[in-house]
Motif scaffolding. Structure first.
Motif, mmCIF file in Angstrom:
data_model
loop_
_atom_site.group_PDB
_atom_site.id
_atom_site.type_symbol
_atom_site.label_atom_id
_atom_site.label_comp_id
_atom_site.label_asym_id
_atom_site.label_seq_id
_atom_site.Cartn_x
_atom_site.Cartn_y
_atom_site.Cartn_z
ATOM 1 N N PRO A 97 -1.605 5.502 -12.136
ATOM 2 C CA PRO A 97 -2.175 5.082 -10.849
ATOM 3 C C PRO A 97 -1.961 3.582 -10.621
ATOM 4 C CG PRO A 97 -3.908 5.394 -12.457
ATOM 5 C CD PRO A 97 -2.647 5.849 -13.125
ATOM 6 N N VAL A 98 -1.524 3.224 -9.428
ATOM 7 C CA VAL A 98 -1.282 1.828 -9.087
ATOM 8 C C VAL A 98 -1.733 1.558 -7.656
ATOM 9 C CG1 VAL A 98 0.679 1.546 -10.666
ATOM 10 C CG2 VAL A 98 1.076 2.307 -8.307
ATOM 11 N N VAL A 99 -1.918 0.282 -7.360
ATOM 12 C CA VAL A 99 -2.165 -0.184 -6.003
ATOM 13 C C VAL A 99 -1.100 -1.225 -5.692
ATOM 14 C CG1 VAL A 99 -3.776 -1.269 -4.404
ATOM 15 C CG2 VAL A 99 -4.633 0.195 -6.226
ATOM 16 N N TYR A 136 0.991 -3.255 4.500
ATOM 17 C CA TYR A 136 0.578 -1.943 3.998
ATOM 18 C C TYR A 136 -0.012 -2.044 2.591
ATOM 19 C CZ TYR A 136 3.819 -0.794 7.749
ATOM 20 O OH TYR A 136 4.470 -0.747 8.955
ATOM 21 N N ARG A 137 -1.180 -1.395 2.403
ATOM 22 C CA ARG A 137 -1.798 -1.233 1.100
ATOM 23 C C ARG A 137 -1.543 0.204 0.667
ATOM 24 N NH1 ARG A 137 -6.466 -3.665 -0.298
ATOM 25 N NH2 ARG A 137 -5.301 -5.524 0.321
ATOM 26 N N VAL A 138 -0.867 0.391 -0.469
ATOM 27 C CA VAL A 138 -0.449 1.716 -0.920
ATOM 28 C C VAL A 138 -1.110 2.027 -2.251
ATOM 29 C CG1 VAL A 138 1.506 3.245 -1.361
ATOM 30 C CG2 VAL A 138 1.793 1.261 0.139
ATOM 31 N N ARG A 139 -1.763 3.173 -2.321
ATOM 32 C CA ARG A 139 -2.323 3.673 -3.568
ATOM 33 C C ARG A 139 -1.613 4.972 -3.910
ATOM 34 N NH1 ARG A 139 -6.425 1.452 -0.507
ATOM 35 N NH2 ARG A 139 -7.868 0.072 -1.606
ATOM 36 N N VAL A 149 -7.453 6.432 -7.758
ATOM 37 C CA VAL A 149 -6.425 5.436 -7.465
ATOM 38 C C VAL A 149 -7.035 4.273 -6.700
ATOM 39 C CG1 VAL A 149 -4.029 5.185 -6.797
ATOM 40 C CG2 VAL A 149 -4.930 7.461 -7.148
ATOM 41 N N GLU A 150 -8.154 3.771 -7.208
ATOM 42 C CA GLU A 150 -8.864 2.680 -6.541
ATOM 43 C C GLU A 150 -8.908 1.455 -7.445
ATOM 44 O OE1 GLU A 150 -9.888 2.409 -3.609
ATOM 45 O OE2 GLU A 150 -10.225 4.393 -2.772
#
Length: 206
Positions: free
Chosen positions: A118-120, A126-129, A192-193
């Motif tokens: 899991p990554v951010v 754009y913020r992608v999780r 994924v936070e």
């Protein structure tokens, strides 16, 4: 990012790197090949249309070339929602921050067993999780820069600001242009936070 209709009427999207989208006037004849639906997220706009496929997977097609020809394209500007339809569009990979994955998944025998991490990611507005897949034992965050430019994230959620306000999309698999990333951080596996992230960048102006 410049959109030029080939006549006096038009509008301009400016980008920090001076990259441009060139709209080709009139109809276009593409090479005989399959075409798939194409949705891409750029710095100031969202592009949707179709792209001829000359590779097994969209990821391979985007990584093998620096420029692409899109057909039947809708360009929607983030700052005010203004939309423009064009018959054909030349776009460079540098302009594309995210691309929603579509089309075939490629040959099964070419796939390698990888572990999801899991990554951010912050890339432009754009913020992608999502989940970045890497070989067992590899550092996914550290090794992403050694991979080809377009890297897939699965179970992806994208947050951004538009003229209509905050947007949150669940896009399944997205291809991230890691050459344009602002940053990437590991996340908490269950959702994924990651707490206390910087605020989303505001709606771009033109």
């Amino acid at each position: 990012m410049k959109v030029d209709l080939g006549r006096r009427l038009g509008f301009v999207f400016k980008s920090e790197g001076g990259a441009s989208l060139e709209v080709l006037p009139g109809d276009v004849t593409t090479r005989p090949s399959a075409q798939i639906e194409f949705v891409a997220y750029a710095e100031e706009c969202i592009l949707s249309g179709r792209i001829p496929m000359g590779a097994d997977r969209l990821t391979d097609a985007l990584n093998e070339h620096d420029e692409y020809e899109l057909v039947d394209v809708l360009v929607e500007r983030l700052s005010d929602g203004m939309a423009l339809e064009v018959s054909a569009l030349d776009v460079s990979r540098r302009d594309l921050l995210l691309v929603q994955a579509s089309g075939p998944r490629g040959k099964l025998e070419r796939r390698r067993r990888k572990r999801p991490h899991p990554v951010v990611i912050q890339i432009g507005p754009y913020r992608v999780r999502g989940y970045l897949h890497a070989l067992p034992g590899a550092d996914p965050v550290g090794s992403i820069q050694r991979r080809k430019p377009m890297v897939p994230l699965t179970d992806a959620r994208v947050d951004y600001l538009s003229a209509a306000g905050p947007q949150r999309l669940r896009l399944g698999t997205v291809l991230v242009n890691h050459e344009r990333m602002d940053w990437i951080l590991p996340a908490i596996d269950n959702d994924v936070e990651l707490p206390e992230l910087p605020e989303l960048r505001g709606v771009p102006t033109v």
